[in-house]
Motif scaffolding. Structure first.
Motif, PDB file in Angstrom:
ATOM      1  N   ARG A 181     -17.251 -11.475 -11.157  1.00 35.96           N
ATOM      2  CA  ARG A 181     -17.738 -12.569 -10.320  1.00 35.96           C
ATOM      3  C   ARG A 181     -16.770 -13.659 -10.086  1.00 35.96           C
ATOM      4  NH1 ARG A 181     -22.311 -13.891 -12.820  1.00 35.96           N
ATOM      5  NH2 ARG A 181     -23.412 -12.349 -12.176  1.00 35.96           N
ATOM      6  N   ILE A 182     -15.989 -13.990 -11.060  1.00 36.81           N
ATOM      7  CA  ILE A 182     -14.963 -14.979 -10.989  1.00 36.81           C
ATOM      8  C   ILE A 182     -14.119 -14.451 -10.074  1.00 36.81           C
ATOM      9  CG2 ILE A 182     -13.271 -16.301 -12.390  1.00 36.81           C
ATOM     10  CD1 ILE A 182     -15.218 -16.561 -14.683  1.00 36.81           C
ATOM     11  N   SER A 183     -13.472 -13.180 -10.337  1.00 38.43           N
ATOM     12  CA  SER A 183     -12.239 -12.618  -9.363  1.00 38.43           C
ATOM     13  C   SER A 183     -12.790 -12.532  -8.179  1.00 38.43           C
ATOM     14  CB  SER A 183     -11.632 -11.609 -10.326  1.00 38.43           C
ATOM     15  OG  SER A 183     -12.509 -10.485 -10.474  1.00 38.43           O
ATOM     16  N   ASP A 184     -13.732 -12.164  -8.043  1.00 31.64           N
ATOM     17  CA  ASP A 184     -14.327 -11.896  -6.601  1.00 31.64           C
ATOM     18  C   ASP A 184     -14.601 -13.064  -6.013  1.00 31.64           C
ATOM     19  OD1 ASP A 184     -14.382  -9.203  -6.915  1.00 31.64           O
ATOM     20  OD2 ASP A 184     -16.682  -8.943  -7.069  1.00 31.64           O
ATOM     21  N   GLY A 185     -14.997 -14.079  -6.612  1.00 35.81           N
ATOM     22  CA  GLY A 185     -14.939 -15.221  -5.871  1.00 35.81           C
ATOM     23  C   GLY A 185     -13.684 -15.942  -5.297  1.00 35.81           C
ATOM     24  N   LEU A 186     -12.705 -15.874  -6.127  1.00 36.90           N
ATOM     25  CA  LEU A 186     -11.533 -16.242  -5.878  1.00 36.90           C
ATOM     26  C   LEU A 186     -10.517 -15.336  -4.893  1.00 36.90           C
ATOM     27  CD1 LEU A 186     -10.390 -17.236  -9.431  1.00 36.90           C
ATOM     28  CD2 LEU A 186     -10.816 -18.745  -7.242  1.00 36.90           C
ATOM     29  N   GLY A 187     -11.246 -14.050  -4.222  1.00 36.72           N
ATOM     30  CA  GLY A 187     -10.722 -13.131  -3.473  1.00 36.72           C
ATOM     31  C   GLY A 187      -9.430 -12.159  -4.070  1.00 36.72           C
ATOM     32  N   LEU A 188      -9.771 -11.951  -5.383  1.00 37.80           N
ATOM     33  CA  LEU A 188      -8.511 -11.067  -6.162  1.00 37.80           C
ATOM     34  C   LEU A 188      -9.435  -9.832  -6.222  1.00 37.80           C
ATOM     35  CD1 LEU A 188      -8.180 -13.818  -9.058  1.00 37.80           C
ATOM     36  CD2 LEU A 188      -6.711 -13.362  -7.002  1.00 37.80           C
ATOM     37  N   ASP A 189      -8.293  -8.871  -6.463  1.00 43.44           N
ATOM     38  CA  ASP A 189      -8.712  -7.442  -6.713  1.00 43.44           C
ATOM     39  C   ASP A 189      -9.288  -7.349  -8.163  1.00 43.44           C
ATOM     40  OD1 ASP A 189      -8.714  -4.557  -6.995  1.00 43.44           O
ATOM     41  OD2 ASP A 189      -6.781  -4.102  -6.030  1.00 43.44           O
ATOM     42  N   SER A 190     -10.587  -7.394  -8.095  1.00 45.53           N
ATOM     43  CA  SER A 190     -11.217  -7.101  -9.395  1.00 45.53           C
ATOM     44  C   SER A 190     -11.096  -5.918 -10.066  1.00 45.53           C
ATOM     45  CB  SER A 190     -12.724  -7.674  -9.215  1.00 45.53           C
ATOM     46  OG  SER A 190     -13.088  -8.965  -8.679  1.00 45.53           O
ATOM     47  N   ASP A 191     -11.296  -4.898  -9.545  1.00 42.34           N
ATOM     48  CA  ASP A 191     -11.125  -3.499 -10.141  1.00 42.34           C
ATOM     49  C   ASP A 191      -9.614  -3.310 -10.690  1.00 42.34           C
ATOM     50  OD1 ASP A 191     -13.561  -2.656  -9.215  1.00 42.34           O
ATOM     51  OD2 ASP A 191     -12.832  -1.975  -7.277  1.00 42.34           O
ATOM     52  N   ALA A 192      -8.680  -4.041 -10.229  1.00 43.40           N
ATOM     53  CA  ALA A 192      -7.295  -3.590 -10.724  1.00 43.40           C
ATOM     54  C   ALA A 192      -7.019  -4.681 -11.962  1.00 43.40           C
ATOM     55  CB  ALA A 192      -6.342  -3.871  -9.717  1.00 43.40           C
ATOM     56  N   ILE A 193      -7.756  -6.013 -12.099  1.00 37.81           N
ATOM     57  CA  ILE A 193      -7.552  -6.731 -12.950  1.00 37.81           C
ATOM     58  C   ILE A 193      -8.392  -6.215 -14.414  1.00 37.81           C
ATOM     59  CG2 ILE A 193      -8.188  -9.068 -13.978  1.00 37.81           C
ATOM     60  CD1 ILE A 193      -7.856 -10.046 -10.832  1.00 37.81           C
ATOM     61  N   LEU A 194      -9.737  -5.956 -13.902  1.00 37.93           N
ATOM     62  CA  LEU A 194     -10.344  -5.148 -14.922  1.00 37.93           C
ATOM     63  C   LEU A 194      -9.756  -4.157 -15.547  1.00 37.93           C
ATOM     64  CD1 LEU A 194     -14.052  -5.764 -13.563  1.00 37.93           C
ATOM     65  CD2 LEU A 194     -13.087  -6.801 -15.323  1.00 37.93           C
ATOM     66  N   ALA A 195      -9.183  -3.148 -14.954  1.00 46.16           N
ATOM     67  CA  ALA A 195      -8.581  -2.068 -15.266  1.00 46.16           C
ATOM     68  C   ALA A 195      -7.311  -2.349 -16.117  1.00 46.16           C
ATOM     69  CB  ALA A 195      -8.249  -1.172 -14.190  1.00 46.16           C
ATOM     70  N   ALA A 196      -6.701  -3.530 -16.070  1.00 52.25           N
ATOM     71  CA  ALA A 196      -5.482  -3.985 -16.582  1.00 52.25           C
ATOM     72  C   ALA A 196      -5.662  -4.766 -18.111  1.00 52.25           C
ATOM     73  CB  ALA A 196      -4.492  -4.706 -15.647  1.00 52.25           C
ATOM     74  N   MET A 197      -7.109  -4.982 -18.280  1.00 56.07           N
ATOM     75  CA  MET A 197      -7.293  -5.783 -19.309  1.00 56.07           C
ATOM     76  C   MET A 197      -6.925  -5.378 -20.635  1.00 56.07           C
ATOM     77  SD  MET A 197     -10.862  -7.652 -18.103  1.00 56.07           S
ATOM     78  CE  MET A 197     -11.211  -8.464 -19.834  1.00 56.07           C
ATOM     79  N   ASP A 198      -7.216  -4.111 -20.634  1.00 59.17           N
ATOM     80  CA  ASP A 198      -6.702  -3.283 -21.981  1.00 59.17           C
ATOM     81  C   ASP A 198      -5.484  -2.541 -22.065  1.00 59.17           C
ATOM     82  OD1 ASP A 198      -9.289  -4.042 -23.228  1.00 59.17           O
ATOM     83  OD2 ASP A 198     -10.313  -2.327 -22.185  1.00 59.17           O
ATOM     84  N   SER A 199      -4.515  -2.931 -21.311  1.00 63.20           N
ATOM     85  CA  SER A 199      -3.304  -2.455 -21.308  1.00 63.20           C
ATOM     86  C   SER A 199      -2.194  -2.950 -22.342  1.00 63.20           C
ATOM     87  CB  SER A 199      -2.590  -2.828 -19.838  1.00 63.20           C
ATOM     88  OG  SER A 199      -2.073  -4.502 -19.972  1.00 63.20           O
ATOM     89  N   ASP A 200      -1.351  -1.950 -22.727  1.00 60.13           N
ATOM     90  CA  ASP A 200      -0.581  -2.345 -23.916  1.00 60.13           C
ATOM     91  C   ASP A 200       0.318  -3.509 -23.559  1.00 60.13           C
ATOM     92  OD1 ASP A 200      -1.386   0.038 -25.025  1.00 60.13           O
ATOM     93  OD2 ASP A 200       0.416   1.176 -24.578  1.00 60.13           O
ATOM     94  N   GLN A 201       0.681  -4.009 -22.303  1.00 60.31           N
ATOM     95  CA  GLN A 201       1.415  -5.055 -22.230  1.00 60.31           C
ATOM     96  C   GLN A 201       0.384  -6.309 -22.297  1.00 60.31           C
ATOM     97  OE1 GLN A 201       2.819  -5.233 -18.017  1.00 60.31           O
ATOM     98  NE2 GLN A 201       4.114  -7.044 -18.385  1.00 60.31           N
ATOM     99  N   VAL A 202      -0.542  -6.370 -22.046  1.00 60.87           N
ATOM    100  CA  VAL A 202      -1.692  -7.683 -22.184  1.00 60.87           C
ATOM    101  C   VAL A 202      -1.700  -7.732 -23.689  1.00 60.87           C
ATOM    102  CG1 VAL A 202      -3.979  -8.223 -21.923  1.00 60.87           C
ATOM    103  CG2 VAL A 202      -2.779  -7.468 -19.991  1.00 60.87           C
ATOM    104  N   THR A 203      -2.064  -6.494 -24.272  1.00 60.45           N
ATOM    105  CA  THR A 203      -2.133  -6.720 -25.677  1.00 60.45           C
ATOM    106  C   THR A 203      -0.827  -7.152 -26.605  1.00 60.45           C
ATOM    107  OG1 THR A 203      -3.767  -4.875 -25.813  1.00 60.45           O
ATOM    108  CG2 THR A 203      -2.653  -5.389 -27.882  1.00 60.45           C
ATOM    109  N   GLU A 204       0.241  -6.832 -26.271  1.00 63.07           N
ATOM    110  CA  GLU A 204       1.428  -7.296 -26.670  1.00 63.07           C
ATOM    111  C   GLU A 204       1.817  -8.674 -26.355  1.00 63.07           C
ATOM    112  OE1 GLU A 204       5.042  -7.084 -28.754  1.00 63.07           O
ATOM    113  OE2 GLU A 204       3.215  -5.723 -28.566  1.00 63.07           O
ATOM    114  N   GLU A 205       1.436  -9.279 -25.253  1.00 65.83           N
ATOM    115  CA  GLU A 205       1.596 -10.870 -24.823  1.00 65.83           C
ATOM    116  C   GLU A 205       0.811 -11.468 -26.096  1.00 65.83           C
ATOM    117  OE1 GLU A 205       1.393 -12.302 -21.220  1.00 65.83           O
ATOM    118  OE2 GLU A 205       2.585 -10.757 -20.280  1.00 65.83           O
ATOM    119  N   ILE A 206      -0.513 -11.029 -26.081  1.00 64.90           N
ATOM    120  CA  ILE A 206      -1.458 -11.898 -27.156  1.00 64.90           C
ATOM    121  C   ILE A 206      -1.105 -11.886 -28.414  1.00 64.90           C
ATOM    122  CG2 ILE A 206      -3.907 -12.161 -27.798  1.00 64.90           C
ATOM    123  CD1 ILE A 206      -4.491 -11.270 -25.108  1.00 64.90           C
TER     124      ILE A 206
END
Length: 252
Positions: A181-206
């Protein structure tokens, strides 16, 4: 007995002159030790301000030592603090000093710090801001940070800042539905963002930020590094401005 009258004076002498001239209790008999202890106790009970004074001096020394140790930590970890290559950078990117914030979206003090940091940046236009995603308050914090970092990867820095601000204002429980709902409200590609959340790159940064926080001995949020100074907790803008001025003075 001379010891009765000398005990407080001897104690003071030993404290002032240091180990080289300290009172040698081993040279006393058991009865002299007992008498000396009783006289010291009596003196301190009659003059409790001495204890308070000693505690204040100890606290001052500890604060100076901790500040010096924190500066050493900043110097040792400067590259990862200020130029890790992945953390979001705002404020004045060409500022003469950098403010690094370790934050958690579920942290009440992080939310209270938002207007103070904004005021600082507005008042002093020569500060560079670096945001470190440091989720430490449970699974909801981790989910929010993954969403923010994934947004940066998918949609860029401007979208990250929009999501970052929205998450700090969000009062509900983060879930796929609420984050979409947040990303849709900002006009972002919600599907792509949610799909990237569990990526190795995101995990490595955190994970890299967590490791940096461990080395910096940071265990709470918000925590800041302002120039060479560690600020372990929330501070109002006027105090941070004073610290910024002090950092510049040290830099010459």
């Amino acid at each position: 007995m001379i010891l009765r009258h000398a005990a407080p004076a001897l104690l003071g002498l030993s404290l002032l002159t240091g180990p080289a001239q300290a009172l040698d209790l081993n040279a006393m008999s058991d009865s002299e030790k007992a008498e000396f202890g009783a006289q010291v106790r009596e003196y301190l009970l009659e003059n409790p301000e001495v204890i308070i004074e000693a505690i204040n001096i100890l606290e001052q020394r500890n604060a100076v030592a901790e500040a010096a140790a924190d500066k050493e930590l900043v110097v040792a970890n400067a590259d990862e603090l200020f130029n890790d290559g992945y953390s979001w950078v705002g404020g004045n990117p060409d500022g003469d000093i950098t403010l690094v914030e370790f934050m958690d979206y579920r942290c009440g003090y992080c939310r209270r710090a938002v207007p103070e940091v904004a005021s600082l940046l507005a008042e002093d236009g020569n500060i560079r801001l670096v945001i470190k995603e440091f989720p430490i308050l449970g699974d909801a914090s981790v989910l929010s940070s993954r969403f923010a970092v994934a947004t940066k990867h998918v949609a860029g820095d401007d979208a990250y800042k929009q999501v970052h601000d929205a998450l700090l204002e969000f009062s509900g429980e983060p879930s796929e539905v609420s984050l979409r709902r947040i990303s849709d409200g900002l006009g972002l590609d919600s599907d792509a963002i949610l799909a990237a959340m569990d990526s190795d790159q995101v995990t490595e940064e955190i994970n890299q930020t967590r490791e940096l926080a461990r080395r910096m001995k940071i265990s709470g949020t918000p925590s800041f590094v302002l120039g060479t100074e560690m600020l372990r907790g929330f501070l109002p803008a006027d105090q941070m401005l004073q610290i910024a001025d002090g950092v510049r003075a040290e830099q010459g």
